[in-house]
Design a protein around this motif. Structure first.
Motif, PDB file in Angstrom:
ATOM      1  N   MET A 296       0.926  -1.100   0.119  1.00 27.55           N
ATOM      2  CA  MET A 296       0.017  -0.083   0.147  1.00 27.55           C
ATOM      3  C   MET A 296       0.694   1.302  -0.147  1.00 27.55           C
ATOM      4  SD  MET A 296      -3.053   1.350   2.751  1.00 27.55           S
ATOM      5  CE  MET A 296      -3.044   3.056   3.150  1.00 27.55           C
ATOM      6  N   ILE A 297       1.788   1.293   1.024  1.00 26.05           N
ATOM      7  CA  ILE A 297       2.589   2.908   1.146  1.00 26.05           C
ATOM      8  C   ILE A 297       3.341   2.785  -0.088  1.00 26.05           C
ATOM      9  CG2 ILE A 297       4.017   3.891   2.652  1.00 26.05           C
ATOM     10  CD1 ILE A 297       2.777   2.866   5.029  1.00 26.05           C
ATOM     11  N   LYS A 298       4.109   1.703  -0.381  1.00 25.32           N
ATOM     12  CA  LYS A 298       5.046   2.074  -1.489  1.00 25.32           C
ATOM     13  C   LYS A 298       4.397   2.369  -2.784  1.00 25.32           C
ATOM     14  CE  LYS A 298       8.850  -0.302   0.383  1.00 25.32           C
ATOM     15  NZ  LYS A 298       9.963  -1.505   0.096  1.00 25.32           N
ATOM     16  N   GLY A 299       3.278   1.371  -2.744  1.00 26.71           N
ATOM     17  CA  GLY A 299       2.369   1.640  -4.252  1.00 26.71           C
ATOM     18  C   GLY A 299       1.706   3.070  -4.383  1.00 26.71           C
ATOM     19  N   ILE A 300       1.299   3.680  -3.177  1.00 30.07           N
ATOM     20  CA  ILE A 300       0.752   4.837  -3.201  1.00 30.07           C
ATOM     21  C   ILE A 300       2.177   5.804  -3.919  1.00 30.07           C
ATOM     22  CG2 ILE A 300      -0.044   6.821  -1.976  1.00 30.07           C
ATOM     23  CD1 ILE A 300      -1.710   4.721  -0.306  1.00 30.07           C
ATOM     24  N   ARG A 301       3.097   5.889  -3.201  1.00 31.58           N
ATOM     25  CA  ARG A 301       3.921   6.751  -3.357  1.00 31.58           C
ATOM     26  C   ARG A 301       4.407   6.452  -4.895  1.00 31.58           C
ATOM     27  NH1 ARG A 301       8.267   5.293   1.475  1.00 31.58           N
ATOM     28  NH2 ARG A 301       7.094   6.359   3.222  1.00 31.58           N
ATOM     29  N   LEU A 302       4.493   5.353  -5.395  1.00 31.43           N
ATOM     30  CA  LEU A 302       4.984   5.060  -6.859  1.00 31.43           C
ATOM     31  C   LEU A 302       4.039   5.849  -7.923  1.00 31.43           C
ATOM     32  CD1 LEU A 302       7.448   3.375  -8.039  1.00 31.43           C
ATOM     33  CD2 LEU A 302       5.765   1.710  -8.487  1.00 31.43           C
ATOM     34  N   ASN A 303       2.611   5.475  -7.486  1.00 30.35           N
ATOM     35  CA  ASN A 303       1.696   6.012  -8.222  1.00 30.35           C
ATOM     36  C   ASN A 303       1.813   7.384  -8.118  1.00 30.35           C
ATOM     37  OD1 ASN A 303       0.937   3.563  -9.159  1.00 30.35           O
ATOM     38  ND2 ASN A 303      -0.908   3.453  -7.844  1.00 30.35           N
ATOM     39  N   ALA A 304       2.059   8.173  -7.171  1.00 34.55           N
ATOM     40  CA  ALA A 304       1.940   9.374  -6.861  1.00 34.55           C
ATOM     41  C   ALA A 304       2.844  10.279  -7.745  1.00 34.55           C
ATOM     42  CB  ALA A 304       2.141   9.922  -5.336  1.00 34.55           C
ATOM     43  N   TYR A 305       4.073   9.484  -7.821  1.00 33.44           N
ATOM     44  CA  TYR A 305       5.365  10.351  -8.613  1.00 33.44           C
ATOM     45  C   TYR A 305       5.436   9.882 -10.139  1.00 33.44           C
ATOM     46  CZ  TYR A 305       7.418  12.519  -4.352  1.00 33.44           C
ATOM     47  OH  TYR A 305       7.403  13.412  -3.620  1.00 33.44           O
ATOM     48  N   PHE A 306       4.781   8.902 -10.500  1.00 34.43           N
ATOM     49  CA  PHE A 306       4.886   8.243 -11.940  1.00 34.43           C
ATOM     50  C   PHE A 306       3.634   8.490 -12.674  1.00 34.43           C
ATOM     51  CE2 PHE A 306       8.635   6.055 -10.163  1.00 34.43           C
ATOM     52  CZ  PHE A 306       9.490   6.370 -11.110  1.00 34.43           C
ATOM     53  N   ILE A 307       2.446   8.578 -12.202  1.00 34.96           N
ATOM     54  CA  ILE A 307       1.131   8.688 -12.799  1.00 34.96           C
ATOM     55  C   ILE A 307       1.239  10.084 -13.616  1.00 34.96           C
ATOM     56  CG2 ILE A 307      -1.334   8.842 -12.507  1.00 34.96           C
ATOM     57  CD1 ILE A 307      -0.442   6.176 -13.012  1.00 34.96           C
ATOM     58  N   PRO A 308       1.650  11.252 -12.405  1.00 38.29           N
ATOM     59  CA  PRO A 308       1.788  12.531 -13.240  1.00 38.29           C
ATOM     60  C   PRO A 308       2.280  12.534 -14.709  1.00 38.29           C
ATOM     61  CG  PRO A 308       2.084  12.894 -10.901  1.00 38.29           C
ATOM     62  CD  PRO A 308       2.113  11.525 -11.401  1.00 38.29           C
ATOM     63  N   GLY A 342      -7.799  15.146 -11.781  1.00 36.62           N
ATOM     64  CA  GLY A 342      -8.410  14.537 -10.811  1.00 36.62           C
ATOM     65  C   GLY A 342      -8.364  13.004 -10.476  1.00 36.62           C
ATOM     66  N   ALA A 343      -8.161  12.326 -11.592  1.00 36.24           N
ATOM     67  CA  ALA A 343      -8.211  11.059 -11.734  1.00 36.24           C
ATOM     68  C   ALA A 343      -6.825  10.568 -10.832  1.00 36.24           C
ATOM     69  CB  ALA A 343      -8.327  10.227 -12.792  1.00 36.24           C
ATOM     70  N   PHE A 344      -5.868  11.466 -10.800  1.00 33.22           N
ATOM     71  CA  PHE A 344      -4.631  11.286  -9.942  1.00 33.22           C
ATOM     72  C   PHE A 344      -4.915  10.451  -8.586  1.00 33.22           C
ATOM     73  CE2 PHE A 344      -1.968  12.890  -6.485  1.00 33.22           C
ATOM     74  CZ  PHE A 344      -0.794  12.264  -7.021  1.00 33.22           C
ATOM     75  N   PHE A 345      -5.911  11.048  -8.099  1.00 34.60           N
ATOM     76  CA  PHE A 345      -6.420  10.409  -6.688  1.00 34.60           C
ATOM     77  C   PHE A 345      -7.096   9.208  -6.822  1.00 34.60           C
ATOM     78  CE2 PHE A 345      -5.913  15.055  -5.906  1.00 34.60           C
ATOM     79  CZ  PHE A 345      -5.217  15.083  -4.843  1.00 34.60           C
ATOM     80  N   LEU A 346      -7.497   8.949  -7.831  1.00 32.37           N
ATOM     81  CA  LEU A 346      -8.205   7.619  -8.367  1.00 32.37           C
ATOM     82  C   LEU A 346      -7.271   6.439  -8.302  1.00 32.37           C
ATOM     83  CD1 LEU A 346     -11.000   5.857  -8.653  1.00 32.37           C
ATOM     84  CD2 LEU A 346     -10.793   6.774 -11.238  1.00 32.37           C
ATOM     85  N   THR A 347      -6.226   6.841  -8.990  1.00 32.40           N
ATOM     86  CA  THR A 347      -5.041   5.901  -9.132  1.00 32.40           C
ATOM     87  C   THR A 347      -4.479   5.552  -7.608  1.00 32.40           C
ATOM     88  OG1 THR A 347      -3.408   7.434  -9.836  1.00 32.40           O
ATOM     89  CG2 THR A 347      -4.434   6.690 -11.261  1.00 32.40           C
ATOM     90  N   LEU A 348      -4.265   6.769  -6.768  1.00 36.13           N
ATOM     91  CA  LEU A 348      -3.748   6.180  -5.476  1.00 36.13           C
ATOM     92  C   LEU A 348      -4.581   5.315  -4.799  1.00 36.13           C
ATOM     93  CD1 LEU A 348      -2.449   9.926  -4.587  1.00 36.13           C
ATOM     94  CD2 LEU A 348      -1.383   8.267  -5.860  1.00 36.13           C
ATOM     95  N   SER A 349      -5.918   5.467  -5.059  1.00 33.09           N
ATOM     96  CA  SER A 349      -6.694   4.591  -4.094  1.00 33.09           C
ATOM     97  C   SER A 349      -6.604   2.960  -4.570  1.00 33.09           C
ATOM     98  CB  SER A 349      -8.256   4.884  -4.360  1.00 33.09           C
ATOM     99  OG  SER A 349      -8.656   4.407  -5.708  1.00 33.09           O
ATOM    100  N   TYR A 350      -5.958   2.793  -5.626  1.00 31.12           N
ATOM    101  CA  TYR A 350      -5.612   1.210  -6.105  1.00 31.12           C
ATOM    102  C   TYR A 350      -5.111   0.524  -5.026  1.00 31.12           C
ATOM    103  CZ  TYR A 350      -8.289   1.498 -10.489  1.00 31.12           C
ATOM    104  OH  TYR A 350      -9.308   1.500 -11.397  1.00 31.12           O
ATOM    105  N   PRO A 351      -3.802   0.891  -4.640  1.00 30.51           N
ATOM    106  CA  PRO A 351      -2.921   0.132  -3.526  1.00 30.51           C
ATOM    107  C   PRO A 351      -3.689   0.158  -2.292  1.00 30.51           C
ATOM    108  CG  PRO A 351      -1.683   1.843  -4.679  1.00 30.51           C
ATOM    109  CD  PRO A 351      -3.016   2.302  -5.076  1.00 30.51           C
ATOM    110  N   VAL A 352      -4.566   1.125  -1.948  1.00 30.52           N
ATOM    111  CA  VAL A 352      -5.484   1.040  -0.625  1.00 30.52           C
ATOM    112  C   VAL A 352      -6.203  -0.049  -0.870  1.00 30.52           C
ATOM    113  CG1 VAL A 352      -6.676   2.506   0.862  1.00 30.52           C
ATOM    114  CG2 VAL A 352      -5.089   3.608  -0.472  1.00 30.52           C
ATOM    115  N   ARG A 353      -6.909  -0.203  -2.005  1.00 29.78           N
ATOM    116  CA  ARG A 353      -7.790  -1.049  -2.415  1.00 29.78           C
ATOM    117  C   ARG A 353      -7.485  -2.789  -2.010  1.00 29.78           C
ATOM    118  NH1 ARG A 353      -9.547  -5.435  -5.335  1.00 29.78           N
ATOM    119  NH2 ARG A 353     -11.779  -5.514  -5.902  1.00 29.78           N
ATOM    120  N   GLY A 354      -6.136  -2.866  -2.333  1.00 28.30           N
ATOM    121  CA  GLY A 354      -5.459  -3.907  -2.562  1.00 28.30           C
ATOM    122  C   GLY A 354      -5.062  -4.555  -0.885  1.00 28.30           C
ATOM    123  N   ILE A 355      -4.936  -3.719  -0.053  1.00 30.75           N
ATOM    124  CA  ILE A 355      -4.598  -4.016   1.457  1.00 30.75           C
ATOM    125  C   ILE A 355      -6.163  -4.126   1.834  1.00 30.75           C
ATOM    126  CG2 ILE A 355      -4.881  -1.699   2.803  1.00 30.75           C
ATOM    127  CD1 ILE A 355      -1.833  -4.135   2.844  1.00 30.75           C
TER     128      ILE A 355
END
Length: 497
Positions: A296-308, A342-355
């Motif tokens: 989750m935490i590493k997944g969120i960070r990775l998405n936050a920095y590469f999805i932009p 806005g969908a930037f935040f949608l991608t961040l929710s994916y690792p959260v969903r996994g946990i």
């Protein structure tokens, strides 16, 4: 090479499956993107709006399994090497529930098409969708079986076949028969790919269904499904409300945004599917804290920095493409760009969903996530009641994505009894790359307003984004705040060598 440097079988399997599955899904979305952009050009805004509204149907029909398919996938991982007879009972029962529920849904759709005062395109479109959802139910069931056995290579091959055919048939048939051709292409490509899939795997026949087991599977699987259903509703409620308030033509303009968001979330979505399956099968012995950090935490960070980076490419390429090839859809540019941001935040929710899935918190999380749907409905209804500005609609939908990420993240942190300060720190760190994305986009809007040649203004916008963003990305990577899986790739190469 030290012992800890050697990749485990689990790591190899995860990496290989993610690469195969993500690649095929990326190919699928790239073809879908190409199809999606010639489709509106050939159909025009109004018919494309009808097509977009009809296309919502298969997404919801895909939940007709009532959760049994979700439970089946994890049971396959558990029973594949232990009890084949019990496993067959699970797959057969799931297929019966799926076919019965889908048949009922198809009959309801046909009945509505007959009785309701609809345009000919919508009426015959519903008839076609009644057939398509039945074919798709079979396709998704057997695909879920293959995923349960971790046969993501077969799933990837079938995905490539289906969407290649959909692209070829779509281009040909729309030229011949318009909207009806698009529907025919969708159904025929699904049927042929289903036949390919059935040639490669043992066919589960609905001959050994067990109703007590069906009830058990629904009880187990419906919470797993619930969160997906909320997520789907959040991604489609804006389309339904735009069609209701502003009509099919406005939806045709707005639907371009949804297509781009679908492409953008492909990478985190595909990775999530694979890692969730492997988590359920192999990682239950690990501590919950280790799982939280890794997935989750590493997944969120990775998405936050590469999805932009993905968002920026789409945002700055879109005006050029629309202006040159789809001038009738010029009004879609701003809504699409803001919905992508806005969908930037949608991608961040994916690792959260996994946990959440790993800890089997789906039912409670779905109730929490429903708040974001309520936020979306309230904001969208207010926006559409007071204005027909599609950019405002995109902003309202984007705020619901923000709500989803914050709600689900806080839910997990609260469940783990972690301090609020830790939650706040992670969220603020995610906002750093987002703020750079926003600033660079606002600069790009000023460049566009100068009425320079569109290609020049967008190239300059992209350059400005890179100048602002790459130092941030480099610093995050260099400091170890985010980690790129290059080490695993090197280990795999060394092991093979």
């Amino acid at each position: 090479m030290s012992q800890e440097q050697v990749p485990t079988a689990h790591q190899k399997s995860a990496f290989k499956n993610i690469v195969h599955f993500t690649s095929s899904n990326f190919y699928r979305h790239m073809l879908g993107l190409a199809t999606a952009f010639f489709r509106p050009g050939l159909l025009g805004p109004e018919l494309f709006g009808i097509w977009s509204l009809l296309n919502v149907v298969p997404f919801y029909a895909n939940f007709a399994h009532l959760g049994t398919r979700s439970a089946m996938r994890f049971k396959i991982a558990e029973l594949a090497e232990k009890d084949s007879s019990a496993l067959n009972l699970f797959t057969h029962t799931t297929l019966v529930v799926t076919l019965v529920a889908t048949t009922v849904l198809a009959i309801i759709m046909a009945g509505y098409a007959i009785s309701a005062p609809l345009s000919p395109e919508m009426e015959y479109g519903l008839y076609a969708m009644a057939v398509i959802i039945f074919l798709n139910a079979l396709y998704e069931h057997y695909g879920a079986e293959a995923k349960g056995y971790h046969n993501f290579t077969l799933v990837s091959q079938t995905t490539v076949i289906r969407y290649t055919l959909n692209f070829v048939f779509g281009l040909s048939f729309i030229l011949l028969w318009g909207l009806y051709g698009a529907l025919l292409a969708l159904g025929l490509s699904c049927f042929i790919s289903l036949c390919f899939l059935l040639r490669k795997i043992p066919i589960s026949l609905p001959s050994a269904a067990n109703m007590p087991l069906a009830k058990s599977l629904v009880k187990t699987g419906s919470p797993i499904m619930a969160l997906d259903l909320v997520n789907l509703t959040l991604r489609n409620i804006d389309k339904v409300l735009v069609a209701s308030f502003l009509g099919a033509k406005a939806l045709g303009i707005y639907a371009i945004a949804g297509i781009l968001v679908g492409v953008m979330i492909n990478i985190p979505g595909s990775s999530r599917e694979v890692t969730e399956q492997l988590l359920m099968a192999e990682d239950k012995q690990r501590s919950r804290e280790a799982i939280l950090e890794q997935y989750m935490i590493k997944g969120i960070r990775l998405n936050a920095y590469f999805i932009p980076l993905v968002i920026a490419v789409m945002c700055y390429a879109l005006p050029v493409f629309i202006t040159w090839f789809l001038p009738a859809f010029n009004e879609s540019i701003l809504p699409a760009q803001w919905l992508l941001i806005g969908a930037f935040f949608l991608t961040l929710s994916y690792p959260v969903r996994g946990i959440i899935v790993f800890n089997q918190w789906q039912a409670k999380a779905a109730l929490i996530a429903l708040i974001s749907v309520l936020v979306a409905v309230i904001l969208l209804v207010i926006t559409l009641s007071t204005s027909n500005n599609l950019t405002s609609v995109a902003l309202a939908a984007s705020l619901s994505f923000v709500a989803l990420f914050f709600l689900l993240s806080w839910f997990v942190y609260n469940k783990y009894q972690l301090p609020f300060s830790q939650f706040l720190k992670e969220v603020l760190n995610c906002l750093v790359p987002f703020s750079v994305l926003i600033v660079s986009y606002l600069i790009s809007t000023e460049l566009t307003a100068l009425n320079w040649p569109i290609l020049l203004s967008q190239l300059l916008s992209g350059l400005i984004f890179l100048v602002l963003y790459l130092p941030l990305l480099y610093r995050a990577t260099k400091s170890g705040y985010i980690s790129i899986p290059t080490k695993l790739l090197k280990k795999l190469k060394f092991d093979k060598g």
